[in-house]
Motif scaffolding. Structure first.
Motif, PDB file in Angstrom:
ATOM      1  N   LEU A  16       0.647  -0.643   0.074  1.00  0.00           N
ATOM      2  CA  LEU A  16       0.172   0.073  -0.152  1.00  0.00           C
ATOM      3  C   LEU A  16       1.316   1.380  -0.088  1.00  0.00           C
ATOM      4  CD1 LEU A  16      -2.553   1.271   0.532  1.00  0.00           C
ATOM      5  CD2 LEU A  16      -2.872   1.181   3.024  1.00  0.00           C
ATOM      6  N   THR A  17       0.779   2.052  -1.334  1.00  0.00           N
ATOM      7  CA  THR A  17       1.260   2.944  -1.193  1.00  0.00           C
ATOM      8  C   THR A  17       0.685   4.566  -0.683  1.00  0.00           C
ATOM      9  OG1 THR A  17       2.978   2.096  -2.564  1.00  0.00           O
ATOM     10  CG2 THR A  17       3.073   4.803  -2.586  1.00  0.00           C
ATOM     11  N   LEU A  18       0.933   5.238  -0.020  1.00  0.00           N
ATOM     12  CA  LEU A  18       0.410   6.785   0.662  1.00  0.00           C
ATOM     13  C   LEU A  18       1.718   7.868   0.807  1.00  0.00           C
ATOM     14  CD1 LEU A  18      -0.819   5.077   3.947  1.00  0.00           C
ATOM     15  CD2 LEU A  18      -2.302   5.494   1.585  1.00  0.00           C
ATOM     16  N   ALA A  19       0.693   8.608  -0.503  1.00  0.00           N
ATOM     17  CA  ALA A  19       1.327  10.034  -0.099  1.00  0.00           C
ATOM     18  C   ALA A  19       1.755  10.718   1.102  1.00  0.00           C
ATOM     19  CB  ALA A  19       0.208  11.048  -0.579  1.00  0.00           C
ATOM     20  N   VAL A  41       1.832  -5.686   9.306  1.00  0.00           N
ATOM     21  CA  VAL A  41       1.620  -4.280   8.931  1.00  0.00           C
ATOM     22  C   VAL A  41       3.846  -4.217   9.109  1.00  0.00           C
ATOM     23  CG1 VAL A  41       1.144  -1.922   8.728  1.00  0.00           C
ATOM     24  CG2 VAL A  41      -0.376  -3.818   9.436  1.00  0.00           C
ATOM     25  N   SER A  42       4.225  -3.761   7.863  1.00  0.00           N
ATOM     26  CA  SER A  42       5.946  -2.958   8.647  1.00  0.00           C
ATOM     27  C   SER A  42       6.113  -2.032   7.288  1.00  0.00           C
ATOM     28  CB  SER A  42       6.819  -3.805   7.974  1.00  0.00           C
ATOM     29  OG  SER A  42       6.786  -4.482   6.752  1.00  0.00           O
ATOM     30  N   GLU A  43       7.004  -1.248   7.646  1.00  0.00           N
ATOM     31  CA  GLU A  43       7.833  -0.045   6.373  1.00  0.00           C
ATOM     32  C   GLU A  43       8.307  -0.691   5.701  1.00  0.00           C
ATOM     33  OE1 GLU A  43       7.864   4.898   5.889  1.00  0.00           O
ATOM     34  OE2 GLU A  43       8.030   3.649   8.095  1.00  0.00           O
ATOM     35  N   ALA A  44       7.941  -0.461   3.894  1.00  0.00           N
ATOM     36  CA  ALA A  44       9.299  -1.004   3.132  1.00  0.00           C
ATOM     37  C   ALA A  44       9.812  -0.104   2.874  1.00  0.00           C
ATOM     38  CB  ALA A  44       8.581  -1.191   1.650  1.00  0.00           C
ATOM     39  N   ALA A  45      11.568  -0.377   2.716  1.00  0.00           N
ATOM     40  CA  ALA A  45      12.493   0.217   2.395  1.00  0.00           C
ATOM     41  C   ALA A  45      12.708   1.885   1.950  1.00  0.00           C
ATOM     42  CB  ALA A  45      13.624  -0.805   2.761  1.00  0.00           C
ATOM     43  N   THR A  60       5.573   3.178   1.440  1.00  0.00           N
ATOM     44  CA  THR A  60       5.145   2.384   1.074  1.00  0.00           C
ATOM     45  C   THR A  60       5.112   0.679   2.601  1.00  0.00           C
ATOM     46  OG1 THR A  60       5.817   2.089  -1.154  1.00  0.00           O
ATOM     47  CG2 THR A  60       5.289   0.259  -0.193  1.00  0.00           C
ATOM     48  N   TYR A  61       3.892   0.941   2.485  1.00  0.00           N
ATOM     49  CA  TYR A  61       3.694  -0.256   3.826  1.00  0.00           C
ATOM     50  C   TYR A  61       3.149  -1.878   3.584  1.00  0.00           C
ATOM     51  CZ  TYR A  61       3.541   4.435   6.142  1.00  0.00           C
ATOM     52  OH  TYR A  61       4.053   5.317   7.156  1.00  0.00           O
ATOM     53  N   VAL A  62       4.123  -2.926   3.793  1.00  0.00           N
ATOM     54  CA  VAL A  62       3.288  -3.640   3.548  1.00  0.00           C
ATOM     55  C   VAL A  62       2.805  -4.796   4.351  1.00  0.00           C
ATOM     56  CG1 VAL A  62       5.048  -6.014   3.017  1.00  0.00           C
ATOM     57  CG2 VAL A  62       5.939  -4.243   2.256  1.00  0.00           C
ATOM     58  N   ILE A  74      -6.809  -2.088   9.752  1.00  0.00           N
ATOM     59  CA  ILE A  74      -6.100  -1.581   9.688  1.00  0.00           C
ATOM     60  C   ILE A  74      -6.389  -0.032   9.604  1.00  0.00           C
ATOM     61  CG2 ILE A  74      -3.276  -1.169   9.314  1.00  0.00           C
ATOM     62  CD1 ILE A  74      -4.080  -4.211   8.075  1.00  0.00           C
ATOM     63  N   ARG A  75      -6.203   1.109  10.454  1.00  0.00           N
ATOM     64  CA  ARG A  75      -6.848   2.413  10.382  1.00  0.00           C
ATOM     65  C   ARG A  75      -5.552   3.132  10.204  1.00  0.00           C
ATOM     66  NH1 ARG A  75      -6.569   6.270  13.529  1.00  0.00           N
ATOM     67  NH2 ARG A  75      -8.118   8.055  12.973  1.00  0.00           N
TER      68      ARG A  75
END
Length: 101
Positions: A16-19, A41-45, A60-62, A74-75
């Motif tokens: 999931l990619t968020l601005a 849930v983790s944040e991508a590099a 980007t979150y995985v 997931i909020r």
């Protein structure tokens, strides 16, 4: 606030990619409710490119399915940590159902 539903097999991941608005002091946080053990849930590099000063960076979150039969919500909330009383600038909800695959 956008709401999206996804179905993941156990072990499957979803990106999931968020601005981002880090230049303005905002960060994304997340909270898992429902079957909390059903997902991780983790944040991508971050990308290795150097952005222009003041540019918004996408985050980007995985999300990974863990326990079949689980359902989690997931909020994601974009907040400024120094001002916890302020309403989030943006929100995104991801509804996840984990299947046996």
């Amino acid at each position: 606030m956008e709401v999206r539903e996804v179905a993941l097999a156990a072990g499957e991941s979803y990106e999931l990619t968020l601005a981002g608005r880090g230049a303005r002091g905002y960060v994304w946080t997340w909270q898992v409710t429902g079957d909390e053990d059903a997902v991780s849930v983790s944040e991508a590099a971050p990308a290795t490119e150097r952005p222009l000063p003041g540019a918004s960076l996408e985050r980007t979150y995985v999300v990974r399915g863990r326990c079949p039969g689980g359902r989690a919500r997931i909020r994601f909330a974009q907040i400024r940590p120094p001002y916890p009383q302020e309403a989030p600038y943006d929100e995104f909800v991801l509804e996840v159902e984990v299947t046996a695959g």
